[in-house]
Design a protein around this motif. Structure first.
Motif, PDB file in Angstrom:
ATOM      1  N   TRP A   1       0.529  -1.527   0.063  1.00 37.74           N
ATOM      2  CA  TRP A   1       0.120  -0.219  -0.410  1.00 37.74           C
ATOM      3  C   TRP A   1       0.751   1.446  -0.178  1.00 37.74           C
ATOM      4  O   TRP A   1       0.512   1.839  -0.421  1.00 37.74           O
ATOM      5  N   LEU A   2       1.462   1.562   0.809  1.00 40.73           N
ATOM      6  CA  LEU A   2       2.853   2.565   0.921  1.00 40.73           C
ATOM      7  C   LEU A   2       3.618   2.330  -0.667  1.00 40.73           C
ATOM      8  O   LEU A   2       4.051   3.873  -0.704  1.00 40.73           O
ATOM      9  N   TYR A   3       3.706   1.304  -1.050  1.00 41.85           N
ATOM     10  CA  TYR A   3       4.399   1.531  -2.311  1.00 41.85           C
ATOM     11  C   TYR A   3       3.423   2.489  -3.379  1.00 41.85           C
ATOM     12  O   TYR A   3       3.936   3.157  -4.225  1.00 41.85           O
ATOM     13  N   ASN A   4       2.919   1.914  -3.282  1.00 38.07           N
ATOM     14  CA  ASN A   4       1.427   2.171  -4.538  1.00 38.07           C
ATOM     15  C   ASN A   4       0.767   3.434  -4.728  1.00 38.07           C
ATOM     16  O   ASN A   4       0.730   3.881  -4.794  1.00 38.07           O
ATOM     17  N   THR A   5       0.517   3.804  -3.096  1.00 34.20           N
ATOM     18  CA  THR A   5       1.279   5.597  -2.538  1.00 34.20           C
ATOM     19  C   THR A   5       2.101   6.058  -2.722  1.00 34.20           C
ATOM     20  O   THR A   5       1.937   7.412  -2.492  1.00 34.20           O
ATOM     21  N   ASP A   6       3.466   6.117  -2.664  1.00 34.70           N
ATOM     22  CA  ASP A   6       4.332   6.203  -3.359  1.00 34.70           C
ATOM     23  C   ASP A   6       4.881   7.189  -1.866  1.00 34.70           C
ATOM     24  O   ASP A   6       5.950   8.968  -2.073  1.00 34.70           O
ATOM     25  N   GLN A   7       4.915   6.795  -1.159  1.00 39.38           N
ATOM     26  CA  GLN A   7       5.493   7.337   0.183  1.00 39.38           C
ATOM     27  C   GLN A   7       6.356   5.916   1.128  1.00 39.38           C
ATOM     28  O   GLN A   7       6.975   5.505   1.713  1.00 39.38           O
ATOM     29  N   ALA A   8       7.652   7.051  -0.083  1.00 41.56           N
ATOM     30  CA  ALA A   8       9.142   6.137   0.324  1.00 41.56           C
ATOM     31  C   ALA A   8       9.433   6.235   1.571  1.00 41.56           C
ATOM     32  O   ALA A   8      10.089   5.237   2.521  1.00 41.56           O
TER      33      ALA A   8
END
Length: 216
Positions: A173-180
């Protein structure tokens, strides 16, 4: 007679005491566990301060340093090499995708793969925790004839399944929302802390099996 009775508790407890350090050694020891998080921290910090390519080079450099440190301390070549190769693969994917979040993509899909394998092993009545534990210690697979033992290893294996599933769901989910940044935090927070929890259940299941069936 009394001497024999006094020695029995030691005979049952010693194998557990011997095997726990052996398993931790395969993970690189407590120092190795802490050091293995260094490349992730270095990558995020350098990426924020400079850019992707310097961050990837810094992460690989820190992984090389950690591998060298482990070898100097004689913690085993397997943890050193596997840790270094893992960082190199992550760095390659990030470079190819051109995004910092790509550094975590390999771990995300690895979690899905491991979780699926552990779940499937429970469904076919060959819980992987039991298979791996008794395989490593050369105790054979006779434990599978004890339903109580199998249930214990089912629980331990499902615990690992839940760990891998949680890592995949949250980090994907964090990857899909681009929250590195948050992705790096989740990688660290859901790494060894959850692994320790799963190991506690694994040790419990192994002790349960040892009481129910002798090695062999």
């Amino acid at each position: 007679m009394s001497d024999r009775t006094a020695r029995r508790p030691d005979q049952t407890e010693e194998p557990a005491a011997e095997r726990r350090p052996a398993l931790l050694d395969q993970m690189g020891g407590l120092g190795g566990i802490a050091a293995s998080s260094l490349p992730v921290v270095v990558f995020i910090v350098v990426n924020v301060l400079t850019g992707l390519v310097p961050a990837l080079l810094a992460a690989i450099g820190s992984a090389v340093a950690v591998a060298g440190w482990r070898l100097v301390r004689r913690e085993g070549i397997q943890p050193a090499i596997s840790g270094l190769l893992g960082v190199v693969v992550c760095a390659f994917i990030a470079y190819r995708t051109g995004s910092a979040r790509g550094f975590f993509l390999f771990g995300i899909w690895t979690s899905l793969l491991y979780g699926s394998l552990f779940l499937a092993s429970v469904l076919i009545r060959w819980p992987l925790v039991g298979v791996i534990w008794h395989g490593i210690n050369g105790e054979g697979q006779g434990w599978r004839r004890q339903a109580r033992v199998v249930r214990g290893y089912d629980l331990a294996t499902l615990t690992w399944t839940a760990v891998f599933a949680a890592r995949f769901v949250v980090q994907r989910w964090l990857y899909n929302t681009d929250q590195a940044g948050w992705l790096a935090g989740a990688r660290l927070a859901m790494g060894y802390p959850l692994t320790v929890l799963a190991l506690l259940v694994t040790f419990w299941a192994a002790r349960r099996a040892r009481r129910a069936v002798p090695p062999g």
